[in-house]
Design a protein around this motif. Structure first.
Motif, PDB file in Angstrom:
ATOM      1  N   ASP A  52       0.457  -0.915  -0.052  1.00 39.47           N
ATOM      2  CA  ASP A  52       0.265  -0.193   0.181  1.00 39.47           C
ATOM      3  C   ASP A  52       1.205   1.697  -0.196  1.00 39.47           C
ATOM      4  O   ASP A  52       0.686   2.229  -0.269  1.00 39.47           O
ATOM      5  N   GLU A  53       1.761   1.269   0.574  1.00 36.44           N
ATOM      6  CA  GLU A  53       3.158   2.716   0.704  1.00 36.44           C
ATOM      7  C   GLU A  53       3.353   2.669  -0.714  1.00 36.44           C
ATOM      8  O   GLU A  53       3.782   3.606  -1.323  1.00 36.44           O
ATOM      9  N   ALA A  67       0.794   4.182  -2.688  1.00 36.84           N
ATOM     10  CA  ALA A  67       0.585   5.207  -2.463  1.00 36.84           C
ATOM     11  C   ALA A  67       1.767   6.193  -2.668  1.00 36.84           C
ATOM     12  O   ALA A  67       1.949   8.077  -3.926  1.00 36.84           O
ATOM     13  N   LYS A 118       1.457   9.215  -6.042  1.00 35.06           N
ATOM     14  CA  LYS A 118       2.400  10.671  -4.816  1.00 35.06           C
ATOM     15  C   LYS A 118       3.891  11.643  -6.444  1.00 35.06           C
ATOM     16  O   LYS A 118       3.984  12.195  -6.927  1.00 35.06           O
TER      17      LYS A 118
END
Length: 403
Positions: free
Chosen positions: A164-165, A168, A172
């Motif tokens: 998930d990180e 993300a 970004k």
């Protein structure tokens, strides 16, 4: 006079015989290296240390090595020594095409079998015998552009640790206006695609012999998400690791999944601060995995110069303390690296090696790998859903394993 003539003739024969005996042995070598890499760079050093042995080196593309070597052994045109990717040693050893090195290793004062780490040693072992010598080891990790992290408000001291990180961060960092993708990796339809996929599958509870799993579906769905949202380049499906890392080096990807073999080139090409981190796990606390890579130096069974070929293998093994700095390999044996360059990145890959798992070994590994990378391609191109693609692959793998 006749006696003198006979003496002169005999002397001439002795001299010519001595000259013939002094002719150096030429070893034919196949490698996947480019002219600025491993085998080519060590050629002169070896020939200076052993002036009675010359090396005739030929580069074979990684993707072509198995087929080219199979054809060459069938026609009697195989080299004396070649590189083989570690899961494919079993393929050639099981068919009697490689020289059993076990007796030579028992006598060697340079190569100590017990010093070779278990993973690399198992990759050259078949039916209780040893058929190759690891030239080094590698695995994969997450490279990232620390400058881009700072520019986008991300903490370069806290790289992504979970899937998930990673998603993300990729979202970004993605910057289409400047032709920058969040992440570069390889899902190509070759062994390299399998190599990159297996650690994700293993972290999700599967393995090369158990691909039809819920975890496998999660991996392919995650990869599809990265591609569908253009967080990774569409040519992820056709690029090998060299090209995908080249995208990172050029500043067109903020992160890349690749191995330490890229570091010498990265040091020349990347004009930014690059760092490395362990592969992110599915969720916090999940088991880690990474791929065991790099290949082995083997001697073909029909080599006419096995003694000289083994001298070369000993010489190459003796370079193990220097392989990190010169070639971006991790040592495959219990030796101390000589003042490793980029020590922080070295520490990441050294840690990652603790979780590296073999591909196979199995004498029909190419068939298993093909089933896996075909499923990857089928799913990521949306020819089928992940579940169906992996179920098809599982049937093919089961047929190989149960044959």
């Amino acid at each position: 006079m006749k006696r003198i003539s006979h003496w002169i003739a005999a002397a001439a024969l002795l001299i010519s015989g001595a000259a013939a005996q002094a002719e150096p042995v030429t070893l034919d070598i196949w490698t996947i290296d480019r002219p600025d890499q491993y085998m080519y760079l060590l050629k002169d050093e070896f020939e200076q240390a052993h002036p009675d042995i010359k090396l005739n080196i030929k580069t074979v593309q990684f993707r072509d090595m198995v087929n080219d070597l199979a054809r060459a052994t069938a026609t009697g045109e195989s080299p004396d020594v070649t590189y083989i990717d570690n899961p494919e040693v079993a393929l050639f050893a099981s068919r009697g095409l490689l020289l059993d090195l076990t007796p030579m290793l028992a006598e060697s004062k340079i190569i100590k079998k017990d010093d070779i780490f278990p993973g690399p040693l198992s990759s050259v072992t078949w039916d209780g015998k040893i058929y190759g010598v690891p030239r080094g080891a590698n695995t994969i990790a997450l490279y990232y552009n620390a400058d881009m992290f700072k520019a986008k408000g991300l903490d370069p001291d806290n790289p992504p640790k979970t899937w998930d990180e990673l998603y993300a961060a990729a979202k970004k960092l993605n910057d289409p206006a400047n032709n920058i993708y969040g992440l570069a990796f390889s899902a190509v339809a070759t062994e390299e695609g399998t190599f990159q996929f297996l650690p994700w599958l293993q972290m999700a509870g599967g393995d090369y012999n158990k691909v039809d799993t819920e975890g496998g579906v999660k991996v392919l769905d995650f990869w599809s998400k990265l591609l569908d949202e253009k967080l990774a380049s569409p040519d992820t499906l056709i690029r090998g690791q060299f090209d995908s890392t080249g995208t990172f080096n050029a500043g067109n990807a903020a992160m890349a999944i690749s191995g330490p073999w890229e570091l010498p080139r990265m040091g020349r090409e990347a004009k930014f601060e690059y760092r490395a981190a362990l592969l992110p796990v599915p969720q916090e606390g999940a088991a880690r995995a990474s791929a065991l890579g790099e290949g082995d130096n083997v001697i073909l069974a029909n080599s006419e110069h096995p003694k000289e070929a083994f001298i070369l293998l000993e010489f190459l093994y003796g370079k193990m303390p220097d392989v990190w700095n010169r070639f971006g390999f991790l040592p495959a044996a219990k030796v101390q690296s000589n003042n490793p360059n980029t020590p922080a990145i070295y520490a990441v890959f050294e840690e990652s090696m603790k979780y590296a798992r073999n591909r196979g070994p199995h004498p029909e590994w190419p068939k298993i790998s093909k089933a896996i990378y075909t499923a990857i391609q089928s799913s990521l191109t949306h020819q089928s859903d992940a579940k169906t693609a992996l179920a098809t692959a599982q049937k093919q793998i089961d047929a190989v394993l149960n044959d």
